[in-house]
Design a protein around this motif. Structure first.
Motif, mmCIF file in Angstrom:
data_model
loop_
_atom_site.group_PDB
_atom_site.id
_atom_site.type_symbol
_atom_site.label_atom_id
_atom_site.label_comp_id
_atom_site.label_asym_id
_atom_site.label_seq_id
_atom_site.Cartn_x
_atom_site.Cartn_y
_atom_site.Cartn_z
ATOM 1 N N PRO A 55 87.173 19.163 -23.299
ATOM 2 C CA PRO A 55 87.786 20.447 -23.639
ATOM 3 C C PRO A 55 88.173 20.583 -25.105
ATOM 4 O O PRO A 55 88.332 21.703 -25.601
ATOM 5 C CB PRO A 55 89.023 20.503 -22.732
ATOM 6 N N ASP A 56 88.308 19.452 -25.808
ATOM 7 C CA ASP A 56 88.717 19.508 -27.212
ATOM 8 C C ASP A 56 87.539 19.493 -28.178
ATOM 9 O O ASP A 56 87.744 19.466 -29.396
ATOM 10 C CB ASP A 56 89.667 18.352 -27.531
ATOM 11 N N LYS A 57 86.295 19.517 -27.668
ATOM 12 C CA LYS A 57 85.125 19.516 -28.563
ATOM 13 C C LYS A 57 84.711 20.961 -28.808
ATOM 14 O O LYS A 57 83.958 21.565 -28.048
ATOM 15 C CB LYS A 57 83.984 18.697 -27.954
ATOM 16 N N ALA A 58 85.199 21.524 -29.889
ATOM 17 C CA ALA A 58 85.096 22.967 -30.131
ATOM 18 C C ALA A 58 83.663 23.463 -30.183
ATOM 19 O O ALA A 58 83.368 24.572 -29.725
ATOM 20 C CB ALA A 58 85.818 23.328 -31.428
ATOM 21 N N ARG A 59 82.756 22.661 -30.721
ATOM 22 C CA ARG A 59 81.385 23.153 -30.884
ATOM 23 C C ARG A 59 80.719 23.449 -29.540
ATOM 24 O O ARG A 59 79.725 24.176 -29.485
ATOM 25 C CB ARG A 59 80.536 22.151 -31.667
ATOM 26 N N LEU A 60 81.269 22.908 -28.438
ATOM 27 C CA LEU A 60 80.693 23.140 -27.117
ATOM 28 C C LEU A 60 81.301 24.352 -26.413
ATOM 29 O O LEU A 60 80.807 24.755 -25.350
ATOM 30 C CB LEU A 60 80.880 21.892 -26.245
ATOM 31 N N TRP A 61 82.355 24.926 -27.002
ATOM 32 C CA TRP A 61 83.069 26.031 -26.345
ATOM 33 C C TRP A 61 83.189 27.284 -27.205
ATOM 34 O O TRP A 61 83.325 28.386 -26.675
ATOM 35 C CB TRP A 61 84.475 25.564 -25.949
ATOM 36 N N SER A 68 76.641 26.623 -26.708
ATOM 37 C CA SER A 68 75.666 27.029 -25.694
ATOM 38 C C SER A 68 75.168 25.785 -24.988
ATOM 39 O O SER A 68 74.584 24.906 -25.615
ATOM 40 C CB SER A 68 74.476 27.754 -26.332
ATOM 41 N N ALA A 69 75.393 25.706 -23.682
ATOM 42 C CA ALA A 69 74.872 24.559 -22.935
ATOM 43 C C ALA A 69 73.351 24.537 -22.974
ATOM 44 O O ALA A 69 72.737 23.470 -22.948
ATOM 45 C CB ALA A 69 75.373 24.606 -21.493
ATOM 46 N N LEU A 70 72.729 25.700 -23.031
ATOM 47 C CA LEU A 70 71.266 25.752 -23.124
ATOM 48 C C LEU A 70 70.789 25.118 -24.427
ATOM 49 O O LEU A 70 69.885 24.278 -24.424
ATOM 50 C CB LEU A 70 70.792 27.200 -23.033
ATOM 51 N N ASP A 105 77.185 30.401 -22.534
ATOM 52 C CA ASP A 105 76.536 29.895 -21.316
ATOM 53 C C ASP A 105 76.956 28.438 -21.112
ATOM 54 O O ASP A 105 76.690 27.579 -21.932
ATOM 55 C CB ASP A 105 75.010 30.034 -21.388
ATOM 56 N N LEU A 106 77.629 28.200 -19.992
ATOM 57 C CA LEU A 106 78.180 26.883 -19.690
ATOM 58 C C LEU A 106 77.300 26.094 -18.729
ATOM 59 O O LEU A 106 77.370 24.862 -18.682
ATOM 60 C CB LEU A 106 79.580 27.024 -19.085
#
Length: 327
Positions: free
Chosen positions: A164-170, A177-179, A212-213
């Motif tokens: 949850p603390d990895k900003a680039r993933l959220w 973008s999970a894609l 997109d998660l």
């Protein structure tokens, strides 16, 4: 170019560490310099990968690394939301570039970089290390040679639980973008086996900000083959892949995108096959870039730029279909 190819690494995140560890395993390649946006992380990185023979130069800005005349090639390890800016800066400095995937946020910006590299005559490639893995290459070759007969189905999925603390993933402002982060692997695997689909249908779970998660897509091909792919940053899927036809099946174990072996099954028989992999697998893309530069190539046949752009076009289509934020 000196006898050893001198690499510069732009950024000091997790992927840069993975790359640096494998770089040390490649003959005729050396980590010459590393840059961060401040001096302390760069120096810590340089100290970690120092050897008895040399210590990488640590730069507190990307511009300083790009001004270093002894850097032969730059590995861009920044988040993909920065790639267009950072790669263009490398080109302005006359540097060859291996850029982490996804190449950019959209096909249009990826094509811009490809066109610019070609205009300048500079080597450029996306760091889709899966494509250079010896087991992936052999699976692709066996499938093309008919080991599975007529291919009817390709399956691949990949995912993890994002911290949850990895900003680039959220954060959509950072290109989350999970894609783009993990879905690119199952999509690329399907593309390697079957090429561009005639039809694509996708669904996804979106965050409140439109990131997109998790998602999945079905790809249909004119010869009747179907590919089923999925990706997520919300769970732990089995991360396997397979190619199935009327003559047999090729199975890649978890995690399929950097396998150390695979299974060839037909009827009631199954053989475990394996091609040797150096390090974690990044070494193979590093060696391929070195080969290309020594041979005067500006594009790698294992990392073809036009296919990189075409896969970006497919990801654009997926994100449009599901209504995802594009950064």
């Amino acid at each position: 170019m000196t006898s050893s190819l001198r690499w510069g690494i732009l950024a000091t995140g997790d992927i840069a560490h993975s790359f640096a560890r494998d770089l040390a395993l490649v003959d005729d390649a050396v980590l010459h310099a590393v840059a961060s946006r401040s001096p302390a992380p760069a120096q810590a990185f340089a100290d970690e990968y120092a050897t008895a023979a040399s210590t990488p130069v640590a730069y507190g800005s990307y511009a300083e690394l790009l001004a270093d005349p002894d850097v032969d090639v730059v590995y861009v390890a920044t988040p993909h939301g920065r790639h267009t800016e950072d790669v263009l800066a490398c080109f302005d400095a006359g540097k060859a570039v291996l850029c982490e995937k996804a190449l950019t946020l959209t096909a249009a910006s990826s094509r811009q970089l490809v066109d610019e590299a070609r205009r300048r005559g500079l080597f450029f490639a996306e760091a889709m290390w899966m494509r250079t893995n010896p087991n992936i290459r052999r699976v692709r070759a066996m499938a093309a040679e008919g080991a599975c007969g007529t291919i009817a189905h390709v399956r691949a999925d990949l995912g993890f639980v994002a911290p949850p603390d990895k900003a680039r993933l959220w954060d959509p402002a950072l290109g989350a973008s999970a894609l783009l982060d993990v879905g690119i692997y199952p999509l690329t695997f399907a593309y390697l086996i079957l090429g561009r689909p005639a039809e694509l249908r996708a669904v996804a779970t979106l965050s409140d900000q439109g990131v997109d998660l998790a998602g999945g897509a079905t790809l249909r091909y004119d010869d009747g083959a179907i590919a089923s792919i999925s990706w997520t940053q919300l769970g732990w899927p089995d991360t396997r892949a397979s190619v199935a036809g009327d003559g047999g099946r090729l199975e890649l174990p978890s995690p399929f995108h950097h396998p150390h072996s695979f299974t060839y099954a037909r009827n009631w028989e199954a053989d475990e096959l394996a091609e040797p992999v150096v390090g974690a697998g990044y070494a193979h893309e590093i060696a391929e870039v070195g080969r290309c530069l020594r041979e005067g190539l500006t594009e790698s046949p294992l990392l073809p730029l036009d296919e990189t752009v075409e896969i970006m076009e497919l990801m654009d289509e997926i994100r449009t279909q599901v209504g995802a934020t594009t950064g």
